[in-house]
Write a protein that holds these residues in place. Structure first.
Motif, PDB file in Angstrom:
ATOM      1  N   ARG A  58      21.664  10.902  40.232  1.00  0.00           N
ATOM      2  CA  ARG A  58      22.845  10.632  39.790  1.00  0.00           C
ATOM      3  C   ARG A  58      22.874   9.501  38.683  1.00  0.00           C
ATOM      4  N   ASP A 100      38.894   8.845  43.519  1.00  0.00           N
ATOM      5  CA  ASP A 100      38.662  10.399  43.197  1.00  0.00           C
ATOM      6  C   ASP A 100      39.917  11.303  43.460  1.00  0.00           C
ATOM      7  N   LYS A 122      32.822  12.649  35.381  1.00  0.00           N
ATOM      8  CA  LYS A 122      33.891  11.617  35.552  1.00  0.00           C
ATOM      9  C   LYS A 122      33.493  10.354  36.593  1.00  0.00           C
ATOM     10  N   THR A 123      33.079  10.821  37.894  1.00  0.00           N
ATOM     11  CA  THR A 123      32.877   9.915  38.765  1.00  0.00           C
ATOM     12  C   THR A 123      31.621   9.135  38.192  1.00  0.00           C
ATOM     13  N   ARG A 163      19.890  17.538  30.325  1.00  0.00           N
ATOM     14  CA  ARG A 163      19.777  16.981  31.598  1.00  0.00           C
ATOM     15  C   ARG A 163      18.673  17.916  32.668  1.00  0.00           C
TER      16      ARG A 163
HETATM   17  N1  LIG Z   1      27.537  14.545  32.229  1.00  0.00           N
HETATM   18  C1  LIG Z   1      26.647  14.445  33.032  1.00  0.00           C
HETATM   19  N2  LIG Z   1      25.392  13.859  32.817  1.00  0.00           N
HETATM   20  C2  LIG Z   1      24.487  13.788  33.696  1.00  0.00           C
HETATM   21  N3  LIG Z   1      24.655  14.265  35.006  1.00  0.00           N
HETATM   22  C3  LIG Z   1      25.846  14.820  35.323  1.00  0.00           C
HETATM   23  C4  LIG Z   1      26.928  14.748  34.482  1.00  0.00           C
HETATM   24  N4  LIG Z   1      28.066  15.275  34.973  1.00  0.00           N
HETATM   25  C5  LIG Z   1      27.599  15.492  36.333  1.00  0.00           C
HETATM   26  N5  LIG Z   1      26.422  15.150  36.592  1.00  0.00           N
HETATM   27  C6  LIG Z   1      25.880  15.133  37.783  1.00  0.00           C
HETATM   28  O1  LIG Z   1      26.395  16.041  38.639  1.00  0.00           O
HETATM   29  C7  LIG Z   1      26.923  15.123  39.673  1.00  0.00           C
HETATM   30  C8  LIG Z   1      28.357  15.191  39.863  1.00  0.00           C
HETATM   31  O2  LIG Z   1      28.852  14.458  39.081  1.00  0.00           O
HETATM   32  P1  LIG Z   1      30.432  13.912  38.963  1.00  0.00           P
HETATM   33  O3  LIG Z   1      30.762  13.629  40.525  1.00  0.00           O
HETATM   34  O4  LIG Z   1      30.319  12.639  38.110  1.00  0.00           O
HETATM   35  O5  LIG Z   1      31.255  14.857  38.443  1.00  0.00           O
HETATM   36  P2  LIG Z   1      32.965  14.663  38.521  1.00  0.00           P
HETATM   37  O6  LIG Z   1      33.042  15.013  36.992  1.00  0.00           O
HETATM   38  O7  LIG Z   1      33.374  13.426  39.089  1.00  0.00           O
HETATM   39  O8  LIG Z   1      33.337  16.037  39.295  1.00  0.00           O
HETATM   40  P3  LIG Z   1      34.655  16.178  40.420  1.00  0.00           P
HETATM   41  O9  LIG Z   1      35.833  16.674  39.397  1.00  0.00           O
HETATM   42  O10 LIG Z   1      34.202  17.295  41.511  1.00  0.00           O
HETATM   43  O11 LIG Z   1      34.802  14.830  40.994  1.00  0.00           O
HETATM   44  C9  LIG Z   1      26.124  13.897  39.501  1.00  0.00           C
HETATM   45  O12 LIG Z   1      25.635  13.267  40.573  1.00  0.00           O
HETATM   46  C10 LIG Z   1      25.237  13.975  38.618  1.00  0.00           C
HETATM   47  O13 LIG Z   1      24.076  14.249  39.150  1.00  0.00           O
END
Ligand SMILES: Nc1ncnc2c1ncn2[C@@H]1O[C@H](COP(=O)(O)OP(=O)(O)OP(=O)(O)O)[C@@H](O)[C@H]1O
Ligand SMILES: [Mg+2]
Length: 337
Positions: A19, A118, A58-59, A178
């Motif tokens: 993460r 979220d 995003k998160t 990544r």
């Molecule tokens: N742009 C990125 N760069 C590196 N790792 C990423 C990226 N996006 C997602 N990840 C990986 O995927 C996991 C989930 O990402 P994240 O929670 O930020 O997604 P999100 O866009 O918030 O998705 P959701 O819409 O389902 O909430 C993270 O823990 C990370 O390991």
């Protein structure tokens, strides 16, 4: 060697282990990430709405912003994070968010308390209205970062008071970057085709890419094409591309048999049509000629929509290949005149 003896036990789930902790760990969506980096430098957080597809960061990027601005100790007192598993009724918004907004926390000058919320798009209308009222009432002391997949479902009054950051699906290169980092850290054996298969199935969703990487590695100890498609349980795209090419040659019977075979192997109509859709996104002129591209894309998209709205049946795919063969036949007639 049997499959069981090859199973590799890994400690933490890689999603957790990798993460992103700082902005440097995040790939893609540079425009939005740069805005957040700037806020991290200057402080004074506006209210944010991060919108875009799942697994694009995003998160993660909001958490990186919070890490930079607050650090670990301060974060415990200054940040309230409600995630997808928390209930989001009006009463929860009032009990948790409002109570947090009312709580006095001593912070360095220029910093406010921070609420991370979220999946705001899944909050019912009254809960969004309650949230908006709290955002307004406590705007001096509390800032909000909201995230959603579909901004059409967000209250207009919230939209008009917020800085919007759009996220899009990650490109193949960004996902590869990544994944290669994780592969190196974990010393994972892979073939270039295997890596490409992970990227293909993830379709710009990094969460899915990392999950599929770890599942394939745990199951087989090696990332190659066959292992990836076994683990991800999706039809082999080479086979589906062959079906599309046969549609172009209007070999209806052949493609019909291919659909029956895939169904026999347990794939659903959605599995097949989604793989077609992903292939169309990356198809080269050699694979699907321009003459056919638009009409094929439209038919496949229409079928995906119908299946997603509730009718997942073999007949949908058979109907689709019938239409594709018809389209191909009339295009080739036109071309030959
Ligand atoms: N742009 C990125 N760069 C590196 N790792 C990423 C990226 N996006 C997602 N990840 C990986 O995927 C996991 C989930 O990402 P994240 O929670 O930020 O997604 P999100 O866009 O918030 O998705 P959701 O819409 O389902 O909430 C993270 O823990 C990370 O390991
Ligand atoms: Mg999220």
């Amino acid at each position: 060697m049997s499959t069981t003896s090859r199973i590799i036990v890994t400690d933490l789930p890689w999603l957790q282990k990798y993460r992103p902790a700082t902005f440097n760990d995040i790939v893609g969506n540079e425009h939005s990430i740069n805005i957040l980096k700037n806020v991290a430098k200057k402080g004074n957080i506006p209210n944010f709405l991060l919108s875009g597809p799942p697994g694009t960061g995003k998160t993660s990027s909001i958490v990186c912003l919070a890490n930079e601005l607050y650090g670990k100790e301060l974060a415990k007192r200054a940040i309230l994070e409600l995630n997808a598993s928390d209930e989001r009724s009006v009463s929860v918004i009032r009990d948790k968010v409002k109570v947090f907004a009312q709580t006095k926390v001593t912070l360095p000058p220029g910093l406010q308390k921070f609420v991370i919320l979220d999946e705001v798009d899944s909050m019912v209308d009254p809960a969004q209205k309650a949230l908006r009222a709290i955002m307004e009432q406590y705007s001096d002391t509390t800032r909000f970062a909201l995230a959603c997949n579909n901004e059409d479902k967000i209250d207009e009054a919230i939209m008009s008071r917020i800085t919007k950051l759009s996220f899009t699906n990650l490109s193949q290169e960004e996902v590869a970057l990544r994944l290669l980092y994780i592969i190196k850290q974990e010393n994972v054996k892979y073939t270039p085709e295997g890596l490409q298969a992970i990227i293909f199935t993830a379709d710009g969703d990094m969460r899915q890419a990392i999950n599929n990487l770890q599942s394939t590695y745990s199951g087989f100890g090696m990332i190659d094409e066959d292992n990836v498609y076994k683990v991800c349980d999706v039809p082999d795209p080479k086979y589906i591309m062959e079906m599309l090419k046969r549609c172009i040659r209007y070999e209806v019977k052949n493609v019909f048999n291919a659909v029956v075979k895939l169904y026999g192997e347990g794939y659903s109509a959605l599995d097949i049509v989604q793989t077609m859709m992903k292939l169309m996104k990356s198809a080269s002129e050699n694979e699907i000629e321009e003459d056919y591209y638009n009409d094929f894309l439209m038919e496949i998209a229409k079928t995906e929509l119908v299946i997603k709205s509730g009718t997942d049946s073999e007949l949908q795919v058979i109907g689709l290949i019938g239409s594709l063969c018809d389209i191909a036949k009339s295009i080739s007639k036109r071309k030959n005149h």
